[in-house]
Design a protein around this motif. Structure first.
Motif, PDB file in Angstrom:
ATOM      1  N   LEU A 124       0.834  -1.206   0.000  1.00 33.68           N
ATOM      2  CA  LEU A 124       0.000   0.000   0.000  1.00 33.68           C
ATOM      3  C   LEU A 124       0.868   1.255   0.000  1.00 33.68           C
ATOM      4  O   LEU A 124       0.550   2.247  -0.673  1.00 33.68           O
ATOM      5  CB  LEU A 124      -0.924  -0.007   1.219  1.00 33.68           C
ATOM      6  CG  LEU A 124      -1.887   1.173   1.339  1.00 33.68           C
ATOM      7  CD1 LEU A 124      -2.842   1.233   0.144  1.00 33.68           C
ATOM      8  CD2 LEU A 124      -2.675   1.084   2.647  1.00 33.68           C
ATOM      9  N   SER A 180      -6.462   6.389  -4.152  1.00 33.04           N
ATOM     10  CA  SER A 180      -7.737   5.662  -4.176  1.00 33.04           C
ATOM     11  C   SER A 180      -7.567   4.252  -4.719  1.00 33.04           C
ATOM     12  O   SER A 180      -8.184   3.307  -4.224  1.00 33.04           O
ATOM     13  CB  SER A 180      -8.763   6.430  -5.015  1.00 33.04           C
ATOM     14  OG  SER A 180      -9.068   7.683  -4.437  1.00 33.04           O
ATOM     15  N   LEU A 197      -6.022   2.031  -2.020  1.00 37.71           N
ATOM     16  CA  LEU A 197      -6.996   1.644  -0.998  1.00 37.71           C
ATOM     17  C   LEU A 197      -7.947   0.576  -1.525  1.00 37.71           C
ATOM     18  O   LEU A 197      -8.252  -0.400  -0.831  1.00 37.71           O
ATOM     19  CB  LEU A 197      -7.784   2.865  -0.529  1.00 37.71           C
ATOM     20  CG  LEU A 197      -7.013   3.860   0.330  1.00 37.71           C
ATOM     21  CD1 LEU A 197      -7.840   5.126   0.555  1.00 37.71           C
ATOM     22  CD2 LEU A 197      -6.616   3.248   1.677  1.00 37.71           C
ATOM     23  N   TYR A 254      -5.940  -2.433   0.088  1.00 36.68           N
ATOM     24  CA  TYR A 254      -6.515  -2.397   1.442  1.00 36.68           C
ATOM     25  C   TYR A 254      -7.915  -2.998   1.499  1.00 36.68           C
ATOM     26  O   TYR A 254      -8.203  -3.840   2.346  1.00 36.68           O
ATOM     27  CB  TYR A 254      -6.565  -0.948   1.938  1.00 36.68           C
ATOM     28  CG  TYR A 254      -6.851  -0.828   3.426  1.00 36.68           C
ATOM     29  CD1 TYR A 254      -5.810  -0.709   4.344  1.00 36.68           C
ATOM     30  CD2 TYR A 254      -8.153  -0.861   3.910  1.00 36.68           C
ATOM     31  CE1 TYR A 254      -6.061  -0.618   5.701  1.00 36.68           C
ATOM     32  CE2 TYR A 254      -8.411  -0.770   5.267  1.00 36.68           C
ATOM     33  CZ  TYR A 254      -7.368  -0.646   6.161  1.00 36.68           C
ATOM     34  OH  TYR A 254      -7.625  -0.573   7.502  1.00 36.68           O
ATOM     35  N   GLN A 255      -8.777  -2.563   0.610  1.00 34.84           N
ATOM     36  CA  GLN A 255     -10.185  -2.908   0.701  1.00 34.84           C
ATOM     37  C   GLN A 255     -10.495  -4.406   0.691  1.00 34.84           C
ATOM     38  O   GLN A 255     -11.410  -4.848   1.382  1.00 34.84           O
ATOM     39  CB  GLN A 255     -10.970  -2.227  -0.422  1.00 34.84           C
ATOM     40  CG  GLN A 255     -12.487  -2.332  -0.273  1.00 34.84           C
ATOM     41  CD  GLN A 255     -12.994  -1.693   1.011  1.00 34.84           C
ATOM     42  OE1 GLN A 255     -12.475  -0.676   1.430  1.00 34.84           O
ATOM     43  NE2 GLN A 255     -13.980  -2.324   1.633  1.00 34.84           N
ATOM     44  N   ALA A 275     -10.453  -5.428   4.266  1.00 36.07           N
ATOM     45  CA  ALA A 275     -10.637  -4.259   5.113  1.00 36.07           C
ATOM     46  C   ALA A 275     -10.949  -4.608   6.563  1.00 36.07           C
ATOM     47  O   ALA A 275     -10.388  -4.013   7.489  1.00 36.07           O
ATOM     48  CB  ALA A 275     -11.743  -3.366   4.539  1.00 36.07           C
ATOM     49  N   LYS A 320      -6.154   3.532   6.870  1.00 37.07           N
ATOM     50  CA  LYS A 320      -7.088   4.011   5.851  1.00 37.07           C
ATOM     51  C   LYS A 320      -7.509   5.459   6.083  1.00 37.07           C
ATOM     52  O   LYS A 320      -7.543   6.253   5.121  1.00 37.07           O
ATOM     53  CB  LYS A 320      -8.305   3.100   5.755  1.00 37.07           C
ATOM     54  CG  LYS A 320      -9.244   3.483   4.611  1.00 37.07           C
ATOM     55  CD  LYS A 320     -10.388   2.491   4.478  1.00 37.07           C
ATOM     56  CE  LYS A 320     -11.274   2.859   3.291  1.00 37.07           C
ATOM     57  NZ  LYS A 320     -11.952   4.157   3.484  1.00 37.07           N
ATOM     58  N   TYR A 337      -4.912   7.797   4.681  1.00 37.87           N
ATOM     59  CA  TYR A 337      -4.873   7.839   3.218  1.00 37.87           C
ATOM     60  C   TYR A 337      -6.104   8.571   2.688  1.00 37.87           C
ATOM     61  O   TYR A 337      -6.014   9.353   1.729  1.00 37.87           O
ATOM     62  CB  TYR A 337      -4.798   6.421   2.642  1.00 37.87           C
ATOM     63  CG  TYR A 337      -3.426   5.797   2.708  1.00 37.87           C
ATOM     64  CD1 TYR A 337      -2.782   5.603   3.929  1.00 37.87           C
ATOM     65  CD2 TYR A 337      -2.763   5.395   1.559  1.00 37.87           C
ATOM     66  CE1 TYR A 337      -1.523   5.032   4.002  1.00 37.87           C
ATOM     67  CE2 TYR A 337      -1.507   4.817   1.618  1.00 37.87           C
ATOM     68  CZ  TYR A 337      -0.884   4.642   2.838  1.00 37.87           C
ATOM     69  OH  TYR A 337       0.366   4.075   2.894  1.00 37.87           O
ATOM     70  N   ASP A 338      -7.256   8.320   3.300  1.00 31.65           N
ATOM     71  CA  ASP A 338      -8.475   9.025   2.906  1.00 31.65           C
ATOM     72  C   ASP A 338      -8.313  10.534   3.053  1.00 31.65           C
ATOM     73  O   ASP A 338      -8.863  11.313   2.265  1.00 31.65           O
ATOM     74  CB  ASP A 338      -9.661   8.565   3.758  1.00 31.65           C
ATOM     75  CG  ASP A 338     -10.204   7.206   3.351  1.00 31.65           C
ATOM     76  OD1 ASP A 338      -9.997   6.804   2.183  1.00 31.65           O
ATOM     77  OD2 ASP A 338     -10.839   6.548   4.191  1.00 31.65           O
TER      78      ASP A 338
END
Length: 284
Positions: free
Chosen positions: A95, A119, A122, A126-127, A130, A141, A144-145
Motif C-alpha cells: 500500500l 484511491s 486503498l 486495502y479494501q 478491510a 485508511k 490515506y483518505d
C-alpha cells in the motif's frame, strides 16, 4: 493520464492462509482460477491492473494469462509465497507504494492523478481485507483518505503535503507494528514490482497505469531495503552492498513519474529485480 479502472480479484484474508496451505499440499491444490472482471482483453495502454492480491489467492492457469494478466499473477505470487507472519507487513508496504508514487505525482504537479493513485491503492490493496486490516492497522485508511479529501477538496499545497506526511508516519508505525521479516517484505515487493511491470510494455501500446503501479512497488521495495540496510549489513556487509547497487539499478529503470516514450524492456526490469533478489537471498 492514469485511468481509475482497477480489476478486483476474489481474495481470502490472512486467517485463511493455513487452510490454503493445507489445500496446496493436496491433489489439485491452488489449481483454481483467480477471479477478475471482464475487461482483461483490453489490457493495453488504458487498462488499470488490479493488484488487489490477498494471501494465497488461487493463481490463474498459465495458459490463460498474457500481458497484464500474467503481471497480476506475478504480483499475487508474492502473497502466495510469503510467510503468514509477514503477510501484514507486505500488505502495508505494498500500500505504501501507492503513497510513494502518489507523492511523486503530486510533486510533479499531477494533482488529480495523485488522488487517483491513493484511491487505487486503498481499493486494490486495502479494501479486499478491510475488516482484517481495520482490526490491525485501523489508523491507516483514515490517513490515506485524508490525502484524497485534501486533494479533492482543493486544499492548498501545504495542507496536502501535511496529509502526506501524516500518512507516511502512520504507515511507518503500521510497518513497525506488523513486525514482518525484512527479507520477506523486500522479496515480496520485488516480485510485485516485476510482476506488474510485465503488463507495461506491449507492441500495440504501453500501459501508463501499470507503469506507475510497478514504479510504486519498486519505490516501496527500495524504502524497505533502506530501512533494513544496517541490520542486513550486520549479517553480511558485502552482499548488502551488492544489494544496494542492485536496488539502485532497478530504481534507475524508472526515470520519470509517468511512463517515458521508451520505457525499459520487460526483460531488463525482470533481470534487475532478480539480481536484487539473488543478493538478498544470500544474506543470512
Amino acid at each position: 493520464m492514469i485511468e481509475f479502472k482497477p480489476r478486483m480479484w476474489t481474495l481470502m484474508g490472512v486467517s485463511a492462509m493455513a487452510l490454503v496451505g493445507v489445500a496446496a499440499c493436496q491433489p489439485g491444490g491452488e489449481g483454481g482460477t483467480a477471479a477478475a472482471d471482464g475487461e482483461k482483453a483490453a489490457a493495453s495502454s488504458k487498462a488499470g491492473e488490479g493488484e488487489g492480491e490477498g494471501a494465497k489467492p488461487a493463481p490463474a492457469p498459465a495458459a490463460a494469462s498474457a500481458g497484464g494478466e500474467s503481471g497480476e499473477a506475478g504480483a499475487a505470487n508474492a502473497y502466495s509465497n510469503v510467510d503468514a507472519a509477514s503477510w501484514l507487513g507486505l500488505r502495508v508496504t505494498h500500500l505504501s507504494g501507492f503513497l510513494l508514487i502518489a507523492q511523486k505525482s503530486f510533486a510533479a504537479g499531477q494533482v488529480d492523478e495523485a488522488s487517483i493513485l491513493i484511491s487505487q491503492g486503498l481499493l486494490e490493496v486495502y479494501q479486499p481485507d478491510a475488516a482484517e486490516l481495520d482490526s490491525k492497522v485501523k489508523d491507516l485508511k483514515p490517513a490515506y483518505d485524508a490525502i484524497v479529501a485534501a486533494i479533492d477538496g482543493k486544499k492548498n499545497k501545504a495542507e496536502v503535503e501535511a496529509a502526506f506526511a501524516k500518512a507516511f508516519k502512520v504507515t511507518q508505525a503500521a510497518q513497525t507494528s506488523a513486525a514482518a521479516s525484512d527479507s520477506d517484505v523486500i522479496k515480496g515487493m520485488l516480485g510485485i514490482a516485476s510482476g506488474l511491470y510485465s503488463g507495461v510494455v506491449h507492441p500495440d501500446g504501453n500501459d501508463p497505469t501499470e507503469y506507475q503501479h510497478s514504479y510504486g512497488a519498486v519505490l516501496a521495495a527500495d524504502q524497505a531495503f533502506k530501512a533494513a540496510q544496517s541490520k542486513l549489513a550486520g549479517k553480511d556487509e558485502k552482499r548488502t552492498a551488492q544489494l544496494a547497487k542492485d536496488m539502485a539499478a532497478l530504481v534507475a529503470l524508472f526515470p520519470s513519474v509517468t511512463i517515458p516514450d521508451a520505457p525499459a524492456a520487460t526483460a531488463a526490469v525482470t533481470a534487475a529485480a532478480s539480481r536484487a533478489e539473488l543478493a538478498l537471498s544470500g544474506i543470512r
